[in-house]
Design an enzyme around this catalytic site. Structure first.
Site, short mmCIF file in Angstrom:
data_model
loop_
_atom_site.label_atom_id
_atom_site.label_comp_id
_atom_site.label_asym_id
_atom_site.label_seq_id
_atom_site.Cartn_x
_atom_site.Cartn_y
_atom_site.Cartn_z
N HIS A 133 0.62 -1.15 -0.05
CA HIS A 133 0.02 0.03 0.04
C HIS A 133 0.67 1.50 -0.18
CE1 HIS A 133 0.54 -0.36 4.42
NE2 HIS A 133 0.69 0.96 4.23
N ASP A 163 0.13 -7.99 1.62
CA ASP A 163 0.66 -6.57 1.62
C ASP A 163 2.04 -6.29 1.79
OD1 ASP A 163 -0.03 -3.66 1.51
OD2 ASP A 163 0.08 -3.62 3.71
N SER A 237 4.94 2.32 7.96
CA SER A 237 4.52 0.98 7.08
C SER A 237 5.83 0.91 6.20
CB SER A 237 3.26 1.48 6.22
OG SER A 237 2.39 1.66 7.15
#
Length: 396
Positions: A133, A163, A237
């Site tokens: 993402h 992911d 992230s």
């Protein structure tokens, strides 16, 4: 005789005087005797009592600077840029009012949008792991290395299910992080450090412990998160979750924010899962997983059933029409206990076994159907994309 008596009296007075002096010195300087014995080499070491029960845990370090020094150079800041087209906003949402009060709003315009994240250098030849993402739909990806260099990266492949994405950067002198092996899986209570670029302010290190392992936020997915209370914020992230030795144990991926009243609940993808995705993407450009075509859940065990509290196996909730399970004869409400040579512990355990199967290679699945044992041969297919699986579950 008198001479001997005088000598004995003299020695006795001398000994008494010496004892008195030693007593006074001992009162004033109580450690003098021990120091003298140590200086003369006559001290006897005091034995350390052996710990009872389990071995005593090693003392926690006063600083984790050495672990950070090992891992931090391998963590990069990611700036993913993409062009976004914005349509002009209508002044009125009602179509009738739009026709009556038609006001020109101008043409659509494009602007550059930047997404912040982090990544981890996992090989000296330039492969970088991050979250999918972070770089999804990006037109340009720039990496800021630990030593201040800026490098452009290209996407080698990505995996929606976990992911994860693999990038490649062409630069020299890249410090690859050390990954833990399967025998060094993190345990609940282990100290971990999260390294990343929160809110774009620069590389930051936060500390916490492993709060749980094997977490799933979506019960029908392949998620197998490490939960930690180390602070993970926007921009972290794709960054590294490392142990107290500076070894990679996970890739930071998400958090449950304060908007829902949560605090200190972050998640990371285990390094074993990340390594599998990395190897497949480098080799083929994509990830291939097995799929048996069934949706399953935990076996309910009544508190007064007399069965062990830790239930084993899964119960089949849905069977996809025309899928491998349906073709093999697996039915709804079947209890699956074994796949191949492995016992099935719970739904997440079966999902991991299922994903590791090679499409087209048959595997034996055994279980119970209305209490009677059965065994079938299932030929797994390639796991469809997550969007297709959701459509199958909503329209069985």
């Amino acid at each position: 005789m008198k001479h001997a008596a005088r000598m004995l009296s003299f020695v006795a007075r001398f000994v008494v005087l010496g004892l008195a002096v030693a007593f006074v010195v001992g009162l004033v300087w109580p450690h003098t005797g021990a120091l003298l014995r140590q200086r003369l080499g006559t001290s006897t070491p005091v034995p350390t009592p052996a710990p009872t029960g389990e071995a005593a845990a090693p003392a926690a370090p006063a600083s984790y600077a050495d672990a950070v020094a090992k891992a931090a150079p391998s963590v990069v800041n990611i700036y993913a840029n993409k062009l976004v087209t914005e349509q002009p906003r209508e002044l009125y949402s009602d179509p009738v009012l739009q026709r009556i009060f038609s006001v020109p709003t101008g043409p659509a315009r494009t602007r550059r949008q930047q997404n912040l994240g982090s990544g981890v250098i996992v090989s000296e030849d330039g492969y970088v792991l991050t979250n999918n993402h972070v770089i999804a739909n990006a037109d340009d990806i720039q990496l800021l290395l630990y030593d201040g260099r800026v490098a452009k990266a290209r996407v080698i492949g990505s995996d929606d299910e976990t992911d994860l994405a693999v990038l490649k950067v062409d630069a020299g002198n890249l410090p690859a992080i050390r990954m833990t092996d399967a025998e060094s899986r993190p345990r609940v209570g282990d100290v971990v450090l999260a390294i990343g670029n929160p809110f774009g302010i620069g590389q930051t290190v936060t500390m916490g412990i492993v709060s749980a392992i094997g977490r799933q936020l979506n019960l029908s997915s392949l998620e197998n998160f490490i939960q930690t209370d180390a602070a993970i914020n926007f921009g972290n992230s794709g960054g590294a979750l490392v142990n107290a030795h500076g070894e990679l144990v996970g890739i930071n991926t998400s958090l449950i924010g304060q908007a829902v009243g949560a605090e200190g609940i972050g998640f990371a993808i285990p390094v074993q899962s990340a390594r599998d995705v990395l190897d497949q993407i480098i080799k083929t450009g994509h990830v291939v997983r097995g799929w048996i075509g069934a949706d399953y859940g935990a076996v309910p065990v009544s508190a007064d059933s007399g069965l062990p509290s830790a239930a084993r196996g899964v119960v089949v909730n849905e069977v996809s029409p025309g899928g491998p399970a349906a073709l093999a004869g697996i039915q709804q409400r079947d209890v699956l206990l074994r796949i191949g040579n492995e016992d099935i512990l719970d739904p997440s355990d079966l999902r991991r076994h299922e994903a590791s199967l090679k499409p087209g290679e048959a595997v034996q699945v055994s279980g119970l159907r209305y209490g009677a044992p059965f065994t079938v041969s299932v030929t797994p297919a390639q796991r469809p994309p997550s969007s297709t699986l959701q459509a199958l579950r909503s329209n069985p």
